[in-house]
Design an enzyme around this catalytic site. Structure first.
Site, mmCIF file in Angstrom:
data_model
loop_
_atom_site.group_PDB
_atom_site.id
_atom_site.type_symbol
_atom_site.label_atom_id
_atom_site.label_comp_id
_atom_site.label_asym_id
_atom_site.label_seq_id
_atom_site.Cartn_x
_atom_site.Cartn_y
_atom_site.Cartn_z
ATOM 1 N N CYS A 81 -0.455 4.140 2.056
ATOM 2 C CA CYS A 81 -0.305 4.015 3.518
ATOM 3 C C CYS A 81 1.140 4.245 3.947
ATOM 4 O O CYS A 81 1.397 4.859 4.981
ATOM 5 C CB CYS A 81 -0.668 2.616 4.007
ATOM 6 S SG CYS A 81 -2.019 1.839 3.184
ATOM 7 N N ASP A 82 2.078 3.709 3.194
ATOM 8 C CA ASP A 82 3.450 3.625 3.696
ATOM 9 C C ASP A 82 4.461 4.476 2.936
ATOM 10 O O ASP A 82 5.629 4.566 3.350
ATOM 11 C CB ASP A 82 3.908 2.155 3.661
ATOM 12 C CG ASP A 82 3.026 1.286 4.561
ATOM 13 O OD1 ASP A 82 2.620 1.779 5.631
ATOM 14 O OD2 ASP A 82 2.738 0.139 4.189
ATOM 15 N N CYS B 19 0.837 -1.206 0.000
ATOM 16 C CA CYS B 19 0.000 0.000 0.000
ATOM 17 C C CYS B 19 0.867 1.250 0.000
ATOM 18 O O CYS B 19 1.321 1.704 1.055
ATOM 19 C CB CYS B 19 -0.939 -0.020 1.200
ATOM 20 S SG CYS B 19 -1.989 1.441 1.288
#
Ligand code: NDP
Length: 311
Positions: free
Chosen positions: A138-139, A135
């Protein structure tokens, strides 16, 4: 222990909660089992900017909390837990929760979603959360100013590569063939971004590093030749797998294990069992389309109950 409900909903993404809101308002007193990723895939995204009604956007996790609160407001019985097996062969459908108790239901709405696919190599598992991620949104933040690689040639990989390019120094995009599956507009976009370097005919041999990602060994898919890149982050964007393993032998699926629904409805091949959201959608996969089919599933369930005389 066994209990009975008119309407059992499996999954807690936009499809499941929308089905719950509609079913609860129709008086079906639905039971919703959240599954092992409560809130679904939107809980691992940041800003959602394309869901109508939020002109300034909304954070994915907040949006799912709001969906849950709305379903709870109409007295959906929302429970933590995971459906672990099903029996759809009788007149009442039976679902086992957490391998420990059973719920029988007149109707079951399946909204178990889909999960990111992984490459399946040992270094990917070992370094997961230590520089390996599925992701980018997200990261990606953790790799600001650093070099990263992303695997895949679809719209997801292109979209995530473009996102990472805004944060990272260099983005190595690994495509295993000489062509991408992504739409032309997305391909053009990644090709026009200076710090995205596309490696054609390239697949991952191994991710290097003991405690954290330090590099990547890639293989030329034509010659087998190996070479190394220095990276600190490794992203996988090779598609999704529908969460349908517990429905094997119980419901009709297509060749990629997506549940098959009747055209223009959410009916599966078993009467009283309906499917909505990403578990039956390999094409659109949007929060709004999932919510739309969740609404359809609740209406289909309500009509089914009316025709069978249960409701
Ligand atoms: P896709 O199935 O479209 O693409 C998967 C990509 O990963 C392909 O290029 C495939 O290669 C590659 N791949 C698969 N397995 C491996 C592997 N083991 N090693 C290396 N590469 C691999 O998935 P997406 O998630 O990209 O997209 C799914 C759907 O969602 C599509 O319909 C897409 O259009 C849509 N979508 C739309 C977006 C938008 O419009 N903004 C954004 C994101 C997704 P190969 O081609 O060789 O099989």
């Amino acid at each position: 222990m066994s209990e009975h409900t008119k309407c059992l909903i499996l999954g807690s993404g936009p499809a499941g909660y929308t089905a719950a809101i509609y079913a609860a308002r129709a008086g079906l007193k639905p039971v919703l089992i959240k599954g092992n990723q409560p809130g679904g895939q939107l809980t691992i995204t940041t800003d959602v900017e394309n869901y109508p009604g939020y002109p300034k956007g909304i954070m994915g996790p907040q949006m799912m909390q709001d969906f849950e609160a709305q379903a709870a407001r109409f007295e959906t019985d929302i429970r933590s837990g995971m459906a672990t097996s099903v029996n759809f062969s009788g007149s009442k459908h039976t679902v086992t929760i957490d391998e420990s108790y059973q719920i029988t239901a007149d109707t079951v709405i399946i909204s178990t979603g889909a999960s990111a696919k992984w490459l399946g190599i040992p270094s990917e598992t070992r370094l997961n959360g230590r520089g390996v991620s599925a992701c980018a949104v997200c990261d990606g933040f953790f790799f600001r100013g650093l070099d990263v690689a992303i695997v895949g040639g679809g719209d997801s990989a292109c979209e995530e590569a473009s996102y990472l390019a805004k944060l990272c120094k260099t983005v190595h995009l690994l495509v295993r063939r000489n062509t991408m599956r992504a739409s032309k507009i997305m391909q053009d976009r990644v090709q026009s971004i200076d710090n995205i370097q596309i490696h054609w005919h390239s697949e991952t041999d191994e991710i290097l590093g003991s405690e954290a990602v330090e590099g990547l060994r890639i293989r030329d898919t034509r010659t087998g030749e190996l070479r190394e890149l220095s990276i600190q982050g490794f992203f996988v964007a090779i598609g999704h797998q529908p969460n349908t393993h517990i429905f094997k032998n119980a419901l009709a699926m297509d060749e990629q294990d997506y549940l098959v629904t009747e055209k223009g409805s959410t009916k599966t091949n078993v009467a009283g069992v309906f499917a909505c959201g990403d578990v039956q959608d390999r094409v659109y996969r949007q929060a709004i389309t999932a919510a739309g089919t969740g609404c359809m599933a609740a209406l289909d369930a309500e009509r089914y109950l009316a025709t069978t005389g249960v409701h």
